[in-house]
Design a protein around this motif. Structure first.
Motif, short mmCIF file in Angstrom:
data_model
loop_
_atom_site.label_atom_id
_atom_site.label_comp_id
_atom_site.label_asym_id
_atom_site.label_seq_id
_atom_site.Cartn_x
_atom_site.Cartn_y
_atom_site.Cartn_z
N ASP A 150 57.54 96.27 30.08
CA ASP A 150 57.15 94.67 29.54
C ASP A 150 58.30 94.24 28.82
N LEU A 151 58.93 94.97 28.01
CA LEU A 151 60.07 94.38 27.06
C LEU A 151 61.20 93.98 27.96
N LEU A 152 61.35 94.66 28.95
CA LEU A 152 62.65 94.28 29.85
C LEU A 152 62.50 93.12 30.73
N ASN A 153 61.11 92.90 30.92
CA ASN A 153 60.78 91.70 32.06
C ASN A 153 60.30 90.66 31.03
N PRO A 154 61.21 89.35 31.08
CA PRO A 154 61.02 88.30 30.24
C PRO A 154 59.95 87.42 30.89
N PRO A 155 59.15 86.90 29.91
CA PRO A 155 58.01 85.90 30.33
C PRO A 155 58.34 84.92 31.29
N VAL A 156 57.48 84.15 31.86
CA VAL A 156 57.94 83.11 32.71
C VAL A 156 58.32 82.11 31.82
N GLN A 157 57.87 81.74 30.61
CA GLN A 157 58.31 80.84 29.61
C GLN A 157 59.77 80.71 29.25
N THR A 158 60.32 82.01 29.49
CA THR A 158 61.92 82.13 28.97
C THR A 158 62.79 81.81 30.20
N ARG A 159 62.03 81.62 31.48
CA ARG A 159 62.59 81.13 32.66
C ARG A 159 61.83 80.24 33.30
N PRO A 160 62.10 78.84 32.75
CA PRO A 160 61.31 77.76 33.35
C PRO A 160 61.97 77.40 34.64
N ALA A 161 61.15 76.81 35.47
CA ALA A 161 61.64 76.18 36.87
C ALA A 161 62.67 75.14 36.50
N ARG A 162 63.65 75.02 37.50
CA ARG A 162 64.59 74.13 37.31
C ARG A 162 64.12 72.73 37.95
N SER A 163 64.23 71.65 37.30
CA SER A 163 63.74 70.40 37.57
C SER A 163 65.10 69.66 38.01
N ASP A 164 65.50 69.20 39.09
CA ASP A 164 66.67 68.31 39.37
C ASP A 164 66.21 66.79 39.52
N ASP A 165 64.94 66.52 39.33
CA ASP A 165 64.66 65.09 39.36
C ASP A 165 64.80 64.65 37.72
N LEU A 166 65.93 63.81 37.70
CA LEU A 166 66.35 63.15 36.55
C LEU A 166 65.53 61.93 36.18
N ILE A 167 65.07 61.15 37.15
CA ILE A 167 64.49 59.84 36.67
C ILE A 167 62.97 60.28 36.67
N GLN A 168 62.35 60.20 35.67
CA GLN A 168 61.02 60.32 35.42
C GLN A 168 60.08 59.10 35.78
N SER A 169 60.49 57.92 35.88
CA SER A 169 59.83 56.84 36.60
C SER A 169 60.59 55.91 37.13
N SER A 170 59.95 55.19 38.11
CA SER A 170 60.85 54.12 39.02
C SER A 170 60.72 52.89 38.56
N ASP A 171 60.36 52.83 37.20
CA ASP A 171 60.16 51.38 36.60
C ASP A 171 61.79 50.78 36.36
N GLN A 172 61.97 49.28 36.75
CA GLN A 172 63.14 48.86 36.28
C GLN A 172 63.45 48.94 34.60
N ARG A 173 64.72 49.19 34.62
CA ARG A 173 65.02 49.11 32.88
C ARG A 173 65.11 47.55 32.31
N ARG A 174 64.79 47.60 31.11
CA ARG A 174 64.99 46.42 30.57
C ARG A 174 66.38 45.82 30.24
N SER A 175 66.92 44.62 30.36
CA SER A 175 68.02 44.29 29.93
C SER A 175 68.37 44.67 28.48
N ASP A 176 69.78 44.93 28.32
CA ASP A 176 70.07 45.54 26.93
C ASP A 176 71.16 44.46 26.44
N ALA A 177 70.81 43.67 25.37
CA ALA A 177 71.65 42.66 24.79
C ALA A 177 72.75 43.33 24.45
N TYR A 178 72.88 44.50 23.93
CA TYR A 178 74.11 45.22 23.41
C TYR A 178 74.97 45.99 24.18
#
Length: 82
Positions: free
Chosen positions: A49-77
């Protein structure tokens, strides 16, 4: 000639150290005990049990960097460099 002898000794020493690895299963020493049970646990974990790490220490990889498909607001700066 001395360099060749030193190189040969270093190579033989390196091979000797590399070949002395332990291939048996890991177990605690006969005089040592397992670590104490974690706070709130009902039992002491086994070595497996000590040698096998729990699932929380090895989370699944997520390649989806875009969380939402909404358009971004314009940035005045967001100005080009001068």
């Amino acid at each position: 000639m001395k360099r060749l002898v030193l190189l040969t000794l270093a190579l033989v020493g390196g091979l000797a150290l590399a070949s002395c690895g332990n291939r048996s299963a890991l177990k605690p020493a006969a005089t040592a005990s397992l670590p104490a049970a974690p706070y709130g646990a009902t039992a002491t974990p086994s070595p497996g049990d000590l040698l096998n790490p729990p699932v929380q220490t090895r989370p699944a990889r997520s390649d989806d960097l875009i969380q939402s498909s909404d358009q971004r607001r314009s940035d005045a700066y967001d100005l080009p460099p001068r």
